[in-house]
Design an enzyme around this catalytic site. Sequence first.
Site, mmCIF file in Angstrom:
data_model
loop_
_atom_site.group_PDB
_atom_site.id
_atom_site.type_symbol
_atom_site.label_atom_id
_atom_site.label_comp_id
_atom_site.label_asym_id
_atom_site.label_seq_id
_atom_site.Cartn_x
_atom_site.Cartn_y
_atom_site.Cartn_z
ATOM 1 N N CYS A 214 0.889 -1.300 -0.472
ATOM 2 C CA CYS A 214 0.024 0.149 -0.102
ATOM 3 C C CYS A 214 1.056 0.894 0.150
ATOM 4 O O CYS A 214 1.994 1.595 1.020
ATOM 5 C CB CYS A 214 -1.104 0.213 1.749
ATOM 6 S SG CYS A 214 -2.316 1.301 1.564
ATOM 7 N N ASP A 353 -6.181 10.229 -4.605
ATOM 8 C CA ASP A 353 -6.287 8.839 -4.077
ATOM 9 C C ASP A 353 -4.891 8.402 -4.710
ATOM 10 O O ASP A 353 -4.601 9.525 -5.452
ATOM 11 C CB ASP A 353 -6.747 8.026 -4.076
ATOM 12 C CG ASP A 353 -6.722 6.881 -2.801
ATOM 13 O OD1 ASP A 353 -5.628 7.221 -2.197
ATOM 14 O OD2 ASP A 353 -7.370 6.153 -2.197
ATOM 15 N N ASN A 354 -3.948 8.307 -3.812
ATOM 16 C CA ASN A 354 -2.563 7.746 -4.489
ATOM 17 C C ASN A 354 -1.520 8.961 -5.533
ATOM 18 O O ASN A 354 -1.698 9.200 -6.412
ATOM 19 C CB ASN A 354 -2.648 6.580 -5.414
ATOM 20 C CG ASN A 354 -3.316 5.827 -5.039
ATOM 21 O OD1 ASN A 354 -2.525 5.321 -3.473
ATOM 22 N ND2 ASN A 354 -4.349 4.824 -5.192
#
Length: 954
Positions: A214, A353-354
């Site tokens: 992750c 996100d990310n």
Amino acid sequence: HTSSINNCSVFQYAYVHVTPVQSFVVLLQSRFAESYSSYRNRNRFVFSSAFLGPVSRASSSPVTYLFQYLSIISNMTASEPISGAIISQAVEHGAPYEPPLTPDHPEWQLHVPAAQVDKKDQNTPDSWVRRDPRIIRLTGRHPLNCEPPIDVLMKYGFITPPAVHFVRNHGPPPRITWGEHRVEIKGLVDKPLVLTMDDILSLPSVTFPCTLVCAGNRRKEENMIKKSIGFNWGCGAVSTSYWTGVRLRDVLLLAGVKTPEQGANYVRFRGPKGELPRGEDGSYGTSVTYGKAMDPASDVILAYKQNHRWLTPDHGFPVRVIIPGYIGGRMIKWLEEIEVAETESQNFYHFMDNRVMPSHVDEALATAEGWWYKPDFMITDLNINSAVARPSHDEVVRLDANRPYTMSGYAYAGAGRKIIRCEVSLDDGKTWRLGDIQRFEKPNAYGKYWCWVHWTLDVMTFELMSAKEVLLRAWDESMNTQPAVITWNLMGMLNNCYFRIKIHPHVCADGVLGLRFQHPAPLEQGELGNVGWREEEALVAQALAAVKEGSGVPAPPPPPQPTAGAGAAASAPAANGTAGPRQYTMEEVAQHNTEESCWFVHDGKVYDATPYLEEHPGGSESILIVAGADATDEFNSIHSTKAKSMLAQYYIGELVASKSADATPAAAAAPAAPEPQPVASTSGPAAAAPLVALNPRAKVSLPLIDRIELNRNTRIFRFGLPSPEHRVGLPVGKHVFVYANIGGETVMRAYTPVSGDQELGRLDLLIKVYFANEHPAFPAGGKMSQHMESLRIGDCLDFKGPLGHFVFEGAGCYTLNGKNPKQATHMSFIAGGTGITPCYAVIRAALADPRDTTQLSLVYANNTEQDILLREELDELANNNPDRFHLWYTVVEPTPEWKYGTGRVTQDMFREHLFAAAGSERLALMCGPPPMIEYACLPFLKAMGYEKEQMVQF
């Protein structure tokens, strides 16, 4: 018989292929060999959830066995569970049959499937998913985001069981059946497809190991600095499995994918619609470039098996995307749609996100300035990272013997890059030791590595005594390595600074001394109840913030107000008149050079150390010696990273070269303190006054005039004073700073001369030279001692002093930090190695004074008898003063003729050879290696009843 077994694709397959007989026998041998063996051994056959009863042991062939088995099935009306057997949830949802697992099954350790639904999932949308109770849940009960404890993760070695594999879910796992699930391939393709799971299984498959990570791995460390918009991950958001599936490239070719020249620039992935609360359709989606999707070296697959068995619900059953070397957030689970498109995914989560943004960007700025949509800050490939698993958080290593100890952990890199080094430092990054790498995979046909490595490093426990921290970093084949310092970012992603463990002294329950290890940001308290050191620092920062907000504890004092006749003044606002840090010139800083107002400069910033003077471990004079001056070199030479991080508490402004006339300060500086007395001249009227060489406010250059070799590595370096009539000017108990420029770096060390003020014209330093490549823990040797060894007669070193918080005035009288004199009737000394010099100075002065009746005792520790410094002088003092001075040596490596102590100092040795702490007039004074002081002297003396104010460290 097949009609009596629901969802039994194995038997349906067997029924369809009963002819020719040869094919049927091959099928039996491949599909039922293990079941048949199980039957022969246990009189039972494990199938689905049913225990189907014993079959005659007379059955000697698989064919006979099968027909007896089918006969039993056709007559069954009830079934009972197999004890300990766990059926795949995939099979329960229609996936082709795979045998249930029992703890004695060869594949059990690859899966360790959970037997039941965890109580934490009851009354949630996940109440049907079986989960391992060992996982650490990071976001409450629902949705599930979890990682395994680091010891559990490492326990299983290279391959992580799905049950303890980390999980990142944005919502509940959808309840999908095998037969109903479809994957649609559309967009810029010639033949749009809708594939069933059986269609996908019919395509050529590949299996390979791959590490998933992750992007938030180690995020809690960042959240301890400043809260990001993500929840806390520890260092366990990494796992490795075997993945089986069909290559994305093959699926796209099957659909007749167009080329980038025809606009096919991206391949988009989407999970189930309505799954999540954000976005147009409530789905989670992302995309990769066409080149990544079609690259045979990248091994992008649509996976349906993990560790050779069907996927579990949390890991994407029935099918998911695996993109080796990428962050986990790009690997869509429960895949429903693949679209070849001209533009990247427009999914809400693809943009929101990310991402790793510059550290100045907060959530408001990211939205206001559109940082979410800037392509340069989107994460795809993993960066290099590593972590320590052993020593674990709150682990204690006992020091009752010097034992081998194996440190261990993991490292990984992205983009298929090979990890080539895992290094550990025990001296704050000055030197690094190579760990042994355990590599479990071979590269793919294109030289790519998709898996983590494990590393180990063997040390001796006594080596850890000299360390303040354990530092870990890794290197990959492109020579990327990890940064030393953490950098915060809004999403708290890709934190990969050195993995840094603090080491603390610890006394075990049975009184044995040990070392306690403290990880930076563990998710749970350790066995001893301690949180991580970054968490502790965060709590301190919160307390300081509360102080500044007026919560009742006074903040550091503001710059002094002007007094009548004051000349220079401190600055108020910044020079340009705008709000911002205060600005000070060097002239203004120089006026704050007293105990009442002690400022100094470090790396262009101004600090007020006044509140810290009494707390400083080395005494106030160690700070006062640089008060009103630039202390950058002095500070960097002797302080750790922890000390540097403490500076922020005392920051008051920026140093500027000058200020404009309109930047007149609102608050003037304190009156200038009297300038220190300059070195006395050797001629003229002042020559009648005592001539003092040292200057506490300036460095004095002294030449080397002689060197006396005492043994192989011990010297007396004699430096000449400005004249034969000069004395050093060093009170008993104080020391000097010695400065040298070594390899372009300013190096500073504190030494106590063995010559006193009674020896005029010279300053003698007793130095043990630590040569390079003699001690495995310090291969570079001692910088200053080797530099002194290289000096030629006439070469100069810079000296500054005196400094130190302890002064022996004589007749048992002493002062600490220049405060009111105190009286000692008994003085216990502990010295290690070259730490004998300040102890010797006090002992010699006390025994030379006929008025002095102080009782003295010394325990002096060394490795060998040859290492004992000042042996003749100490023995003479003990022989001439048997009623006042008790002397005891101890060495680690004694000779057969040795008549003193052996081994390192112990509490029993202290009790036998030092004075008991009976009253405030008994003092313990010590000097030696920091581990000896922290892990032995202080705890042993405290156990003997000594209070803090009775223990003095030179």
